[in-house]
Design a protein around this motif. Structure first.
Motif, mmCIF file in Angstrom:
data_model
loop_
_atom_site.group_PDB
_atom_site.id
_atom_site.type_symbol
_atom_site.label_atom_id
_atom_site.label_comp_id
_atom_site.label_asym_id
_atom_site.label_seq_id
_atom_site.Cartn_x
_atom_site.Cartn_y
_atom_site.Cartn_z
ATOM 1 N N ILE A 88 86.859 -68.293 89.156
ATOM 2 C CA ILE A 88 87.964 -67.870 90.011
ATOM 3 C C ILE A 88 88.301 -66.438 89.630
ATOM 4 C CG2 ILE A 88 90.333 -68.316 90.763
ATOM 5 C CD1 ILE A 88 88.311 -71.038 89.023
ATOM 6 N N GLN A 89 88.242 -65.520 90.600
ATOM 7 C CA GLN A 89 88.474 -64.104 90.360
ATOM 8 C C GLN A 89 89.702 -63.636 91.127
ATOM 9 O OE1 GLN A 89 84.271 -62.087 89.576
ATOM 10 N NE2 GLN A 89 84.463 -62.728 91.690
ATOM 11 N N MET A 90 90.634 -62.980 90.431
ATOM 12 C CA MET A 90 91.904 -62.572 91.016
ATOM 13 C C MET A 90 92.106 -61.084 90.770
ATOM 14 S SD MET A 90 93.853 -65.914 89.438
ATOM 15 C CE MET A 90 92.927 -65.730 87.909
ATOM 16 N N PRO A 91 91.754 -60.220 91.733
ATOM 17 C CA PRO A 91 91.936 -58.778 91.527
ATOM 18 C C PRO A 91 93.396 -58.414 91.268
ATOM 19 C CG PRO A 91 90.500 -59.193 93.404
ATOM 20 C CD PRO A 91 91.092 -60.514 93.007
ATOM 21 N N ILE A 92 93.607 -57.530 90.315
ATOM 22 C CA ILE A 92 94.951 -57.006 90.086
ATOM 23 C C ILE A 92 95.048 -55.546 90.513
ATOM 24 C CG2 ILE A 92 95.601 -58.626 88.292
ATOM 25 C CD1 ILE A 92 94.800 -56.601 86.187
ATOM 26 N N HIS A 93 93.868 -54.910 90.709
ATOM 27 C CA HIS A 93 93.799 -53.577 91.282
ATOM 28 C C HIS A 93 92.552 -53.543 92.147
ATOM 29 C CE1 HIS A 93 96.851 -52.100 88.478
ATOM 30 N NE2 HIS A 93 96.164 -52.659 87.505
ATOM 31 N N GLY A 94 92.596 -52.818 93.255
ATOM 32 C CA GLY A 94 91.400 -52.617 94.059
ATOM 33 C C GLY A 94 90.982 -53.859 94.829
ATOM 34 N N SER A 95 89.682 -53.927 95.133
ATOM 35 C CA SER A 95 89.164 -55.010 95.964
ATOM 36 C C SER A 95 87.712 -55.291 95.609
ATOM 37 C CB SER A 95 89.279 -54.649 97.449
ATOM 38 O OG SER A 95 88.509 -53.495 97.728
ATOM 39 N N GLU A 96 87.231 -56.399 96.116
ATOM 40 C CA GLU A 96 85.849 -56.805 95.874
ATOM 41 C C GLU A 96 85.378 -57.595 97.085
ATOM 42 O OE1 GLU A 96 83.755 -58.060 91.805
ATOM 43 O OE2 GLU A 96 85.068 -59.628 92.582
ATOM 44 N N VAL A 97 84.170 -57.323 97.554
ATOM 45 C CA VAL A 97 83.585 -58.073 98.661
ATOM 46 C C VAL A 97 82.644 -59.121 98.077
ATOM 47 C CG1 VAL A 97 82.189 -57.966 100.749
ATOM 48 C CG2 VAL A 97 83.780 -56.104 100.209
ATOM 49 N N VAL A 98 82.882 -60.373 98.439
ATOM 50 C CA VAL A 98 82.123 -61.490 97.881
ATOM 51 C C VAL A 98 81.364 -62.186 99.003
ATOM 52 C CG1 VAL A 98 82.271 -63.689 96.660
ATOM 53 C CG2 VAL A 98 83.831 -61.822 96.066
ATOM 54 N N GLU A 99 80.035 -62.248 98.894
ATOM 55 C CA GLU A 99 79.210 -63.019 99.818
ATOM 56 C C GLU A 99 78.788 -64.292 99.091
ATOM 57 O OE1 GLU A 99 75.975 -60.667 101.248
ATOM 58 O OE2 GLU A 99 77.253 -58.932 101.647
ATOM 59 N N HIS A 100 79.256 -65.424 99.609
ATOM 60 C CA HIS A 100 79.122 -66.670 98.845
ATOM 61 C C HIS A 100 78.843 -67.833 99.782
ATOM 62 C CE1 HIS A 100 79.511 -69.270 95.439
ATOM 63 N NE2 HIS A 100 80.643 -69.817 95.828
ATOM 64 N N GLY A 101 77.650 -68.410 99.647
ATOM 65 C CA GLY A 101 77.311 -69.585 100.445
ATOM 66 C C GLY A 101 77.412 -69.366 101.936
ATOM 67 N N GLY A 102 77.044 -68.170 102.407
ATOM 68 C CA GLY A 102 77.109 -67.881 103.826
ATOM 69 C C GLY A 102 78.444 -67.373 104.313
ATOM 70 N N ASN A 103 79.425 -67.242 103.440
ATOM 71 C CA ASN A 103 80.746 -66.722 103.790
ATOM 72 C C ASN A 103 80.961 -65.369 103.110
ATOM 73 O OD1 ASN A 103 82.094 -69.143 105.214
ATOM 74 N ND2 ASN A 103 81.315 -70.053 103.321
ATOM 75 N N THR A 104 81.781 -64.530 103.739
ATOM 76 C CA THR A 104 82.165 -63.256 103.148
ATOM 77 C C THR A 104 83.667 -63.230 102.932
ATOM 78 O OG1 THR A 104 80.339 -62.082 104.223
ATOM 79 C CG2 THR A 104 82.174 -60.754 103.426
ATOM 80 N N VAL A 105 84.081 -62.911 101.717
ATOM 81 C CA VAL A 105 85.498 -62.877 101.362
ATOM 82 C C VAL A 105 85.834 -61.473 100.868
ATOM 83 C CG1 VAL A 105 87.321 -63.862 99.927
ATOM 84 C CG2 VAL A 105 85.432 -65.312 100.694
ATOM 85 N N ARG A 122 76.629 -62.904 95.949
ATOM 86 C CA ARG A 122 76.475 -61.464 95.726
ATOM 87 C C ARG A 122 77.858 -60.834 95.801
ATOM 88 N NH1 ARG A 122 71.977 -58.941 99.580
ATOM 89 N NH2 ARG A 122 73.331 -59.907 101.140
ATOM 90 N N LEU A 123 78.087 -59.781 95.008
ATOM 91 C CA LEU A 123 79.399 -59.147 94.961
ATOM 92 C C LEU A 123 79.262 -57.634 95.057
ATOM 93 C CD1 LEU A 123 79.233 -61.379 92.291
ATOM 94 C CD2 LEU A 123 81.675 -61.251 92.725
ATOM 95 N N ARG A 124 80.252 -57.020 95.668
ATOM 96 C CA ARG A 124 80.378 -55.559 95.691
ATOM 97 C C ARG A 124 81.739 -55.223 95.092
ATOM 98 N NH1 ARG A 124 78.181 -51.414 98.993
ATOM 99 N NH2 ARG A 124 79.111 -49.437 98.341
ATOM 100 N N HIS A 125 81.720 -54.707 93.885
ATOM 101 C CA HIS A 125 82.922 -54.466 93.080
ATOM 102 C C HIS A 125 83.348 -53.015 93.274
ATOM 103 C CE1 HIS A 125 85.372 -55.218 89.363
ATOM 104 N NE2 HIS A 125 85.186 -53.920 89.183
ATOM 105 N N GLY A 126 84.579 -52.803 93.760
ATOM 106 C CA GLY A 126 85.059 -51.454 94.032
ATOM 107 C C GLY A 126 85.296 -50.638 92.772
ATOM 108 N N GLU A 127 85.241 -49.327 92.920
ATOM 109 C CA GLU A 127 85.346 -48.424 91.777
ATOM 110 C C GLU A 127 86.665 -48.591 91.022
ATOM 111 O OE1 GLU A 127 85.069 -43.610 90.812
ATOM 112 O OE2 GLU A 127 84.645 -44.399 92.823
#
Length: 338
Positions: A88-105, A122-127
């Motif tokens: 379970i991932q909870m950003p406290i700053h910025g954002s992250e794009v998560v592609e998981h099991g055919g869904n994008t969050v 797959r994840l795309r973690h913002g700077e």
């Protein structure tokens, strides 16, 4: 958006600073150190040059791990799937794009991601992204779910990958996380009550997993919401608690039946009907999990598999190794030398 809206004033870049794991500007080192906590994965710096500003703070508590991390650069992460744990991932700053099991969050301070062990990821973690996370061992998660359901799981647990931290059903999770991070954060000398007391640590583990199972939709949510006759009788749950607290003792089936206040026949029938196992197999499973936990924490130069296995009542190393591989997918010596 700052996390004070959800996790209180402690959710900042000083959170868990008493449990530093690493800090590095080398992407290869960052990938290696993160792999040791999670799993092998590919890491690619997308922007911001070839360096990172990665750091992680982490504290395991039995079958769960609590942490905070950042990469300090925009990175693409491809683990394939997590396999052995939920995250379970909870950003406290910025954002992250998560592609998981055919869904994008698209995760941010209001939307967490809930990653199931068996689904592609797959994840795309913002700077500028920094996140809190909770890691839950897959075997422990499935065991707790089986106990609540009173039966075997016919398929892997698959969560809805997006958790709105603003939704009413998520509020118990948010409150629990706020308390947990603050409590662990106060343990500046590694001597806090959570870490000192195995019983309290077991309760924390159970509370985190139960709250997740009840707050976040998954493929067993409907069954968990059913308060019908599948709920195990009190004597089964009493024996489970007794085993968890006394697994290092030389327990017999007679001891367990006496603790439950029922006959051995009734005890066997209760575990078979509501847990699809036997009392002694349940005891063995708990002991195997304790060996696994001890091996992960142990220093190979200072102990052996035989010593740790013997501590938990496994005297026949050959039989023990077969059972261990079946439970954890690797030999105990591999676990010890991680």
């Amino acid at each position: 958006m700052e996390t004070t809206n959800h996790f209180g004033s402690g959710a900042s870049r000083s959170m868990l600073e008493n449990f530093p794991l690493f800090r590095t500007s080398d992407p290869d080192e960052a990938r290696d150190r993160v792999s040791r906590v999670f799993c092998e994965h590919r890491l690619r710096v997308v922007s911001g040059g070839s360096r990172v500003g990665a750091e992680m703070y982490y504290r395991p508590i039995r079958g769960i791990g609590i942490g905070r991390m950042r990469y300090g650069a925009s990175v693409a992460i491809d683990p394939g799937s997590l396999e052995s744990f939920a995250l379970i991932q909870m950003p406290i700053h910025g954002s992250e794009v998560v592609e998981h099991g055919g869904n994008t969050v698209d995760t941010n301070a209001d939307v967490a991601s809930v990653l199931s062990p068996s689904l592609s990821l797959r994840l795309r973690h913002g700077e500028d992204t920094e996140k809190l996370f909770i890691k839950i061992d897959r075997g422990v998660l499935e065991r707790h779910c089986r106990q609540h359901l009173g039966g075997e799981l016919k398929s892997p647990i698959e969560f809805c990958p997006a958790m709105s931290l603003l939704a009413p059903r998520s509020l118990p999770w948010v409150r629990l996380m706020k308390w947990l991070y603050e409590e662990v954060g106060q343990d500046s000398q590694g001597q806090g009550v959570i870490l000192d007391s195995p019983l309290f640590a077991a309760q924390i583990e159970q509370m985190v997993i139960t709250t997740l199972l009840l707050c976040q939709p998954h493929n067993y949510s409907d069954r968990l919401a059913d308060d019908g006759p599948s709920i195990a009788p009190s004597f089964v749950r009493k024996v489970e608690r007794f085993v968890e607290e006394n697994a290092d003792e030389p327990l017999t089936i007679g001891d367990l039946a006496e603790e439950a206040g029922v006959s051995t026949r009734s005890l066997f029938a209760g575990f078979r009907k509501y847990r699809n196992t036997t009392p002694m197999q349940y005891l063995k499973d708990v002991r195997l999990r304790r060996v696994h936990e001890d091996l992960l924490r142990a220093t190979p130069q200072l102990t052996t598999v035989t010593t740790i296995a013997g501590r938990w009542g496994f005297s026949h190393l050959g039989h023990f190794t077969v059972d261990y591989k079946r439970c954890f997918g690797e030999s105990p010596s591999v676990t010890l030398h991680r």
